[in-house]
Design a protein around this motif. Structure first.
Motif, short mmCIF file in Angstrom:
data_model
loop_
_atom_site.label_atom_id
_atom_site.label_comp_id
_atom_site.label_asym_id
_atom_site.label_seq_id
_atom_site.Cartn_x
_atom_site.Cartn_y
_atom_site.Cartn_z
N PRO A 51 -28.00 8.78 -31.06
CA PRO A 51 -27.41 7.44 -31.11
C PRO A 51 -26.02 7.45 -31.74
O PRO A 51 -25.67 8.34 -32.50
CB PRO A 51 -28.41 6.66 -31.98
N ASN A 52 -25.25 6.43 -31.40
CA ASN A 52 -23.94 6.19 -32.01
C ASN A 52 -24.05 4.87 -32.76
O ASN A 52 -24.22 3.81 -32.14
CB ASN A 52 -22.87 6.12 -30.90
N MET A 53 -23.95 4.92 -34.09
CA MET A 53 -24.20 3.76 -34.93
C MET A 53 -22.93 3.42 -35.72
O MET A 53 -22.38 4.26 -36.42
CB MET A 53 -25.36 4.04 -35.89
N THR A 54 -22.47 2.18 -35.58
CA THR A 54 -21.26 1.72 -36.27
C THR A 54 -21.63 0.69 -37.34
O THR A 54 -22.34 -0.28 -37.04
CB THR A 54 -20.27 1.10 -35.28
N TYR A 55 -21.15 0.93 -38.56
CA TYR A 55 -21.49 0.08 -39.70
C TYR A 55 -20.23 -0.53 -40.31
O TYR A 55 -19.15 0.06 -40.28
CB TYR A 55 -22.16 0.90 -40.80
N MET A 56 -20.42 -1.70 -40.92
CA MET A 56 -19.46 -2.25 -41.86
C MET A 56 -20.06 -2.10 -43.25
O MET A 56 -21.22 -2.50 -43.48
CB MET A 56 -19.15 -3.72 -41.58
N VAL A 57 -19.31 -1.50 -44.17
CA VAL A 57 -19.79 -1.21 -45.51
C VAL A 57 -18.91 -1.93 -46.53
O VAL A 57 -17.68 -1.93 -46.42
CB VAL A 57 -19.75 0.31 -45.79
N ASP A 58 -19.55 -2.54 -47.51
CA ASP A 58 -18.84 -3.16 -48.65
C ASP A 58 -19.50 -2.65 -49.92
O ASP A 58 -20.65 -2.97 -50.21
CB ASP A 58 -18.95 -4.68 -48.57
N TYR A 59 -18.76 -1.82 -50.66
CA TYR A 59 -19.31 -1.20 -51.87
C TYR A 59 -18.39 -1.53 -53.04
O TYR A 59 -17.28 -1.00 -53.14
CB TYR A 59 -19.41 0.31 -51.68
N ASN A 60 -18.85 -2.43 -53.89
CA ASN A 60 -18.05 -2.85 -55.05
C ASN A 60 -16.63 -3.25 -54.66
O ASN A 60 -15.66 -2.95 -55.35
CB ASN A 60 -17.99 -1.74 -56.11
N GLY A 61 -16.51 -3.92 -53.52
CA GLY A 61 -15.20 -4.39 -53.08
C GLY A 61 -14.46 -3.44 -52.18
O GLY A 61 -13.44 -3.81 -51.58
N THR A 62 -14.91 -2.19 -52.06
CA THR A 62 -14.30 -1.24 -51.12
C THR A 62 -14.96 -1.44 -49.76
O THR A 62 -16.17 -1.25 -49.62
CB THR A 62 -14.49 0.21 -51.59
N LYS A 63 -14.14 -1.81 -48.78
CA LYS A 63 -14.68 -2.12 -47.46
C LYS A 63 -14.13 -1.15 -46.42
O LYS A 63 -12.95 -0.79 -46.45
CB LYS A 63 -14.32 -3.56 -47.06
N PHE A 64 -15.01 -0.73 -45.54
CA PHE A 64 -14.57 0.13 -44.44
C PHE A 64 -15.61 0.11 -43.32
O PHE A 64 -16.77 -0.25 -43.52
CB PHE A 64 -14.31 1.56 -44.91
N GLN A 65 -15.14 0.51 -42.15
CA GLN A 65 -16.04 0.70 -41.00
C GLN A 65 -16.29 2.18 -40.83
O GLN A 65 -15.39 3.00 -41.02
CB GLN A 65 -15.40 0.14 -39.73
N THR A 66 -17.52 2.52 -40.48
CA THR A 66 -17.83 3.93 -40.23
C THR A 66 -18.68 4.07 -38.97
O THR A 66 -19.64 3.31 -38.77
CB THR A 66 -18.53 4.58 -41.44
N ASP A 67 -18.29 4.99 -38.13
CA ASP A 67 -19.08 5.36 -36.96
C ASP A 67 -19.86 6.62 -37.30
O ASP A 67 -19.28 7.61 -37.76
CB ASP A 67 -18.18 5.64 -35.76
N VAL A 68 -21.17 6.58 -37.08
CA VAL A 68 -22.03 7.73 -37.30
C VAL A 68 -22.57 8.16 -35.94
O VAL A 68 -23.36 7.44 -35.33
CB VAL A 68 -23.17 7.41 -38.27
N VAL A 69 -22.10 9.31 -35.47
CA VAL A 69 -22.45 9.77 -34.13
C VAL A 69 -23.31 11.03 -34.25
O VAL A 69 -22.85 12.07 -34.75
CB VAL A 69 -21.18 10.09 -33.31
N PHE A 70 -24.56 10.93 -33.81
CA PHE A 70 -25.46 12.07 -33.84
C PHE A 70 -25.23 12.91 -32.59
O PHE A 70 -25.34 12.42 -31.47
CB PHE A 70 -26.91 11.60 -33.93
N GLN A 71 -24.91 14.18 -32.79
CA GLN A 71 -24.51 15.05 -31.69
C GLN A 71 -25.62 16.01 -31.31
O GLN A 71 -26.50 16.32 -32.13
CB GLN A 71 -23.25 15.81 -32.10
N PRO A 72 -25.59 16.51 -30.06
CA PRO A 72 -26.62 17.46 -29.62
C PRO A 72 -26.59 18.74 -30.44
O PRO A 72 -25.55 19.11 -31.00
CB PRO A 72 -26.23 17.73 -28.16
N LYS A 73 -27.72 19.41 -30.49
CA LYS A 73 -27.81 20.66 -31.26
C LYS A 73 -26.94 21.74 -30.63
O LYS A 73 -26.80 21.84 -29.42
CB LYS A 73 -29.27 21.14 -31.32
N ASN A 74 -26.39 22.55 -31.52
CA ASN A 74 -25.60 23.70 -31.10
C ASN A 74 -26.03 24.88 -31.95
O ASN A 74 -25.93 24.84 -33.18
CB ASN A 74 -24.11 23.42 -31.29
N ASP A 75 -26.55 25.93 -31.31
CA ASP A 75 -27.10 27.07 -32.05
C ASP A 75 -28.19 26.62 -33.02
O ASP A 75 -28.22 27.01 -34.19
CB ASP A 75 -25.99 27.81 -32.81
N SER A 76 -29.08 25.75 -32.52
CA SER A 76 -30.25 25.24 -33.26
C SER A 76 -29.89 24.34 -34.43
O SER A 76 -30.75 23.95 -35.21
CB SER A 76 -31.14 26.38 -33.76
#
Length: 228
Positions: A51-76
């Motif tokens: 899956p490709n999962m995009t989040y909005m994060v707010d941590y003690n006032g620090t805000k950012f967007q992050t994309d978390v992309v799970f990639q296929p296995k390579n060499d196990s």
């Protein structure tokens, strides 16, 4: 005849005594019964569907967007591509990390490290509680949570449909502390490898952090329906 009555009386006393000791145990077991057919979840479950999962994060006032992309296995070995887009308008930070069982990442660049420190305490924070399977059922315990001197249990409170910016997902709602009506809460969708939402409050009731899944691309993922 007298000896028979004495033996019968002695047997009754033993049964009553055992029942007195065992009954509280049975009561506690009853309160924590989990259906044997309940689904289970651990951090990383469903990563094999990439899956490709995009989040909005707010941590003690620090805000950012992050994309978390799970990639296929390579060499196990499976890797995860993380794209961090700070709210201050600076350029995107790109980091690839190998996925292990604990989702704790230390070998990252100096630019990525401050944000990975935040991700360790937010999106990846379930590595404290769910590196092994946990039941998804109302009332199921996920373990102890310690915040300062406060000691609480994390439990599955409900299963419900949760509306997110891109649509609706069936989620299990975990909570572990209530502060004057404010719950520390985590929302988990079965078969997605990371929680989809969370809100965390400090003991003074101020919001410590929140994150939310704002986009999901998971065409291969068989999303599982929520069951009470």
């Amino acid at each position: 005849m007298a000896s028979t009555k004495m033996m019968l009386l002695f047997g009754i006393i033993i049964v009553v005594a055992v029942a007195g000791v065992a009954w509280p145990v049975f009561i506690n077991l009853h309160l924590n019964i989990t259906p044997i057919n309940a689904s289970q979840w651990h951090i990383g479950k469903g990563s094999q569907y990439y899956p490709n999962m995009t989040y909005m994060v707010d941590y003690n006032g620090t805000k950012f967007q992050t994309d978390v992309v799970f990639q296929p296995k390579n060499d196990s070995m499976q890797t995860m591509l993380v794209l961090i887009k700070p709210d201050n308008g600076t350029g995107t930070i790109t980091q690839t990390v190998p996925i292990g069982d604990v989702y704790f990442f230390t070998n990252v660049t100096s630019k990525a490290k401050p944000y990975f420190d935040i991700l360790d305490n937010t999106i990846f924070a379930m590595n404290w509680y769910a590196t092994s399977d946990k039941y998804l059922a109302k009332g199921a315990s996920w373990g102890d949570v310690y915040i300062g001197q406060l000691h609480k249990h994390m439990r599955v409170r409900d299963c419900t449909k949760t509306t997110l910016p891109f649509g609706t997902l069936d989620t299990y709602v975990l909570s572990y502390m209530e502060l004057n009506g404010k719950d520390n809460t985590v929302w988990i969708a079965d078969n997605l490898p990371l929680p989809v939402k969370s809100q965390y409050y400090y003991p003074d009731q101020n919001l410590g952090y929140s994150y939310e899944l704002v986009s999901l691309k998971a065409p291969l993922t068989p999303l599982l329906a929520c069951h009470g």
